[in-house]
Design a protein around this motif. Structure first.
Motif, short mmCIF file in Angstrom:
data_model
loop_
_atom_site.label_atom_id
_atom_site.label_comp_id
_atom_site.label_asym_id
_atom_site.label_seq_id
_atom_site.Cartn_x
_atom_site.Cartn_y
_atom_site.Cartn_z
N LYS A 39 0.27 -1.20 0.04
CA LYS A 39 -0.23 0.25 -0.23
C LYS A 39 0.86 1.66 -0.14
O LYS A 39 0.29 2.02 0.47
N CYS A 40 2.15 1.12 -0.02
CA CYS A 40 3.23 2.02 0.04
C CYS A 40 3.98 2.19 -1.49
O CYS A 40 3.99 0.95 -2.53
N LYS A 41 4.41 3.62 -2.68
CA LYS A 41 4.96 3.50 -3.26
C LYS A 41 6.65 3.76 -3.16
O LYS A 41 6.44 4.51 -2.26
N ILE A 42 7.12 2.26 -3.23
CA ILE A 42 8.43 3.36 -3.08
C ILE A 42 9.36 3.34 -4.92
O ILE A 42 9.12 2.75 -5.37
N LEU A 43 10.01 4.35 -4.61
CA LEU A 43 10.84 4.22 -5.54
C LEU A 43 11.16 4.64 -5.33
O LEU A 43 12.78 4.99 -4.57
N ALA A 44 12.83 4.10 -6.12
CA ALA A 44 14.13 4.43 -6.26
C ALA A 44 14.42 5.14 -7.31
O ALA A 44 14.35 5.57 -8.56
N LEU A 45 15.56 6.27 -6.76
CA LEU A 45 15.18 7.69 -7.19
C LEU A 45 16.45 7.81 -8.27
O LEU A 45 16.60 8.15 -9.94
N GLU A 46 17.23 6.25 -8.67
CA GLU A 46 18.62 6.23 -9.30
C GLU A 46 17.78 4.31 -9.88
O GLU A 46 18.05 3.97 -8.97
N HIS A 47 17.65 4.58 -11.25
CA HIS A 47 17.73 3.12 -12.01
C HIS A 47 18.71 2.02 -11.87
O HIS A 47 18.78 1.01 -11.73
N HIS A 48 20.22 2.65 -11.16
CA HIS A 48 20.87 1.50 -10.64
C HIS A 48 20.70 0.88 -10.01
O HIS A 48 20.87 -0.10 -9.74
N MET A 49 20.15 1.38 -9.03
CA MET A 49 20.32 0.76 -7.58
C MET A 49 19.01 -0.44 -7.78
O MET A 49 19.16 -1.44 -7.01
N ALA A 50 17.68 0.31 -9.21
CA ALA A 50 16.86 -0.65 -8.67
C ALA A 50 17.96 -2.38 -9.80
O ALA A 50 17.24 -3.37 -9.41
N ALA A 51 18.48 -1.57 -10.66
CA ALA A 51 18.78 -2.83 -11.23
C ALA A 51 20.40 -3.90 -10.43
O ALA A 51 19.85 -5.10 -10.72
N ARG A 52 20.77 -3.51 -9.56
CA ARG A 52 21.15 -3.73 -8.70
C ARG A 52 20.27 -4.99 -7.03
O ARG A 52 20.65 -6.24 -8.11
N ARG A 53 19.29 -3.89 -7.14
CA ARG A 53 18.61 -5.55 -6.17
C ARG A 53 17.62 -6.07 -7.48
O ARG A 53 17.20 -7.03 -6.12
N MET A 54 17.07 -5.63 -8.25
CA MET A 54 16.72 -6.55 -9.33
C MET A 54 17.25 -8.42 -10.18
O MET A 54 16.40 -9.13 -9.98
N GLY A 55 18.22 -7.51 -9.57
CA GLY A 55 18.68 -8.30 -10.80
C GLY A 55 19.91 -8.52 -12.05
O GLY A 55 19.85 -9.37 -12.81
N PHE A 56 19.58 -7.31 -12.72
CA PHE A 56 19.70 -6.90 -14.02
C PHE A 56 21.01 -5.51 -14.59
O PHE A 56 21.30 -5.30 -15.15
N LEU A 57 21.78 -6.25 -13.35
CA LEU A 57 23.21 -4.44 -13.01
C LEU A 57 23.88 -4.40 -13.93
O LEU A 57 24.38 -3.56 -14.50
N GLN A 58 24.36 -6.10 -15.14
CA GLN A 58 25.55 -5.97 -14.97
C GLN A 58 24.95 -5.45 -16.95
O GLN A 58 25.58 -4.95 -17.50
N MET A 59 24.02 -5.50 -17.14
CA MET A 59 22.76 -5.34 -18.33
C MET A 59 22.88 -3.86 -17.89
O MET A 59 23.08 -2.84 -18.99
N PHE A 60 22.40 -3.03 -16.66
CA PHE A 60 22.44 -1.94 -17.26
C PHE A 60 23.80 -0.86 -17.48
O PHE A 60 23.71 -0.30 -17.53
#
Length: 631
Positions: free
Chosen positions: A342-363
């Motif tokens: 019920k909260c919108k959690i925003l990552a200001l930087e795609h790089h951080m999202a890529a690391r947490r989600m598992g597509f860092l090398q691609m990013f």
């Protein structure tokens, strides 16, 4: 919850803006304008009111003369919303930029063919010149030769194409198809180079309104400014937007400085969305960039904004973020804060999202290239879309034993089963067997371990299971070139940044494709500024972590005072160019301004004390609103 102010309502503060727009929208004396409309200011409402005014004032006249009002907006969802609110009146042509551009050039097949011929010849000549200057046998040479071959093949086929096609929401791999960039370039070029098209365009659309104009292609904006200047007495160009919300690199930088003095510049000042505390915060955020200030509606509650600053090496950050949400639940009395869904959690930087989600090398491989970044992050980049829309669905269907889905995808998308191939082959069963053999060959790559994207692309190139984008073919050629024996040649003739990025992408494991696909489809646990622009949420948590982002394109520690600007930042400021601080400030503004009730900002910093002192000294927060540890 907070007490609501009983001050006299100011909800009508901006009503005069709609009245001004009606005055500008005159067939007899049109006045072009740039409407400043900050976050939550109701710009869509003003746009719809303007359209309804035009329908009431000129609807019958326009219908008799087959004229229309054009509206360009950024997303299909925005188009649908405007159409709904204008009751699907055919007087209005509401399109995304690519769809609108195609609408204008569709059918000009001879002109498109001439443009493509000239453009392809120039591109081939440039590549041949580079090849003559370069070294044979290098990765760069292999990539150039693949590009020359691809472009020459397309050039040779031009004469056989009677009608060009384009799908603004597709991959456009057919021989007759234009790509997304070409559609914008062709329309912009035609507007500038063909006076007859200008006159036809202005006669057809005496009013053109562009929403999110700060993120609209700079090439098209530049062309339309020329058209408006040449036809100012009978063409009204209305640009609507907010320079503080420009987040795409191909938008027109500092568009406000390009607005002619003869234009009107109305401004909406009221923020209908955010509570008063958050309006004060976003005013402070943008204060370092311009002088535009908003006022909150005085029937909105005070609201909450808190900044949590933790060490960049804090252990178990997800657990820490859960404690922040629990703190906010107690502070606000809103127990929904404790429920992440019920909260919108925003990552200001795609790089951080890529690391947490598992597509860092691609990013890291692709997002650093300016020409790739926008399409890579919105999911339309052809090389990644090849994997997300063709390879991933096929592999997933095969692994789940869903033969129907796999067969449907291959029949619709594989060159092996295209109408042309089957028409030219008197034994369709042969092609069906070839397609099945290609599928089996692809799936065999998973026999022992997860394959790389390179292994998959090479396999598909060999079997022709799917059409591979030309740029990916060039990168594959470069990657497959053995040049270890000629390091001096490689140093003297390096591959371009664009090809190097694609080569690095091909080295990624295929396992990075699925999380990336979920991310760009906004199916991830959290979103970013691009995914939420124009949207609003009751509870917003913004995550900032330069440790995870590594200062990639943005710099939150610099914005928040924990680090000094770099030499490059200082130089860019001196030269009037954009800095990482400018980009960060805009994204920070966009994310903070999504909150309707309460906002929690979580920053991980190498110097939490410096951040705390900086934001208090700059009056972004009061001392009791900044927490460096949780109780």
């Amino acid at each position: 919850m907070n007490n609501v102010s009983i001050a006299p309502s100011n909800v009508t503060l901006d009503d005069h803006v709609d009245e001004e727009l009606a005055r500008f929208l005159s067939l007899e004396e049109p006045i072009s304008f740039f409407l400043y409309a900050g976050a939550g200011s109701g710009k869509t409402r003003s746009l719809v009111n303007a359209l309804n005014y035009l329908a009431k004032t000129y609807g019958d006249t326009f219908r008799l003369r087959a004229r229309q009002v054009a509206v360009i907006t950024y997303t299909n969802a925005a188009c649908d919303e405007i159409k709904r609110r204008t009751e699907y009146d055919p007087l209005f042509v509401v399109r995304t930029i690519h769809s609108f551009a195609w609408l204008q050039i569709q059918g000009f097949n001879a002109d498109i063919r001439a443009w493509l011929k000239d453009n392809l010849q120039c591109e081939i000549a440039d590549l041949q010149t580079e090849e003559e200057k370069g070294r044979t046998g290098t990765k760069a040479s292999a990539a150039r030769q693949a590009q020359i071959e691809s472009k020459q093949r397309r050039l040779d086929r031009l004469a056989d194409i009677k009608t060009f096609t384009y799908n603004p929401n597709g991959d456009n791999r057919e021989r007759s198809a234009l790509n997304h960039n070409e559609v914008i370039k062709i329309f912009s070029t035609f507007l500038l180079a063909k006076p007859l098209m200008q006159r036809m365009f202005v006669e057809k659309f005496p009013f053109l309104l562009i929403d999110e104009s700060q993120d609209t292609s700079r090439a098209l904006i530049d062309a339309l400014l020329v058209v408006q200047k040449a036809h100012a007495d009978r063409f009204c160009l209305g640009l609507i937007g907010d320079t503080m919300q420009r987040i795409y690199p191909d938008g027109k930088e500092r568009i406000e400085s390009e607005i002619p003095q003869s234009w009107a510049t109305p401004e909406k000042k009221l923020n209908h969305r955010c509570p008063r505390r958050i309006v004060r915060l976003i005013n402070q955020i943008r204060g370092g960039a311009d002088n535009h200030k908003q006022e909150p509606r005085n029937d909105r509650p005070e609201g909450w904004a808190r900044l949590f600053v933790f060490p960049v090496d804090a252990p178990d950050k997800p657990a820490l973020e859960r404690r922040v949400r629990d703190y906010m639940a107690v502070l606000t009395g809103d127990q929904d804060w404790s429920d992440a869904s019920k909260c919108k959690i925003l990552a200001l930087e795609h790089h951080m999202a890529a690391r947490r989600m598992g597509f860092l090398q691609m990013f890291e491989a692709l997002a650093s290239v300016d020409d790739y970044r926008t399409s890579f992050l919105d999911g339309s980049f052809a090389p990644t879309r090849f994997f997300t829309h063709y390879v991933l669905p096929l592999v997933t269907a095969q692994q789940k034993g869903n033969k129907f889905a796999a067969t449907k995808l291959v029949r619709e998308s594989s060159p092996l089963l295209s109408k042309e191939t089957l028409k030219d082959n008197d034994k369709p069963i042969t092609q069906l067997r070839a397609a099945q053999a290609a599928i089996d060959s692809l799936m065999a790559l998973w026999a022992n371990s997860e394959p790389t994207c390179a292994a998959i692309a090479a396999n598909i190139a060999e079997t022709n299971l799917f059409a591979i984008p030309a740029s990916l073919k060039a990168a594959l050629a470069a990657r497959q070139t053995a040049s270890a024996e000629a390091p001096d040649d490689e140093a003297a003739d390096p591959i371009s940044d664009e090809i190097a990025a694609l080569v690095a992408f091909l080295d990624c494991a295929f396992s990075e494709i699925a999380p990336y696909a979920a991310y760009v489809a906004h199916e991830a646990p959290f979103d970013t500024h691009q995914g939420v622009k124009g949207l609003e949420f009751e509870r917003v948590m913004v995550l900032m972590d330069d440790g995870e982002a590594r200062g990639f394109l943005f710099g939150y520690d610099k914005l928040l005072g924990a680090k000094a600007p770099t030499a490059a930042d200082v130089r860019n400021i001196r030269e009037g160019k954009e800095t990482s601080i400018d980009r960060t400030r805009r994204l920070f503004y966009v994310t903070c301004s999504r909150a309707r009730s309460s906002l929690a900002l979580v920053a991980y910093s190498p110097d939490p004390t410096a951040v705390r002192m900086h934001v208090i000294a700059n009056e972004w927060f009061t001392a009791d609103e900044v927490l460096c540890e949780l109780p």
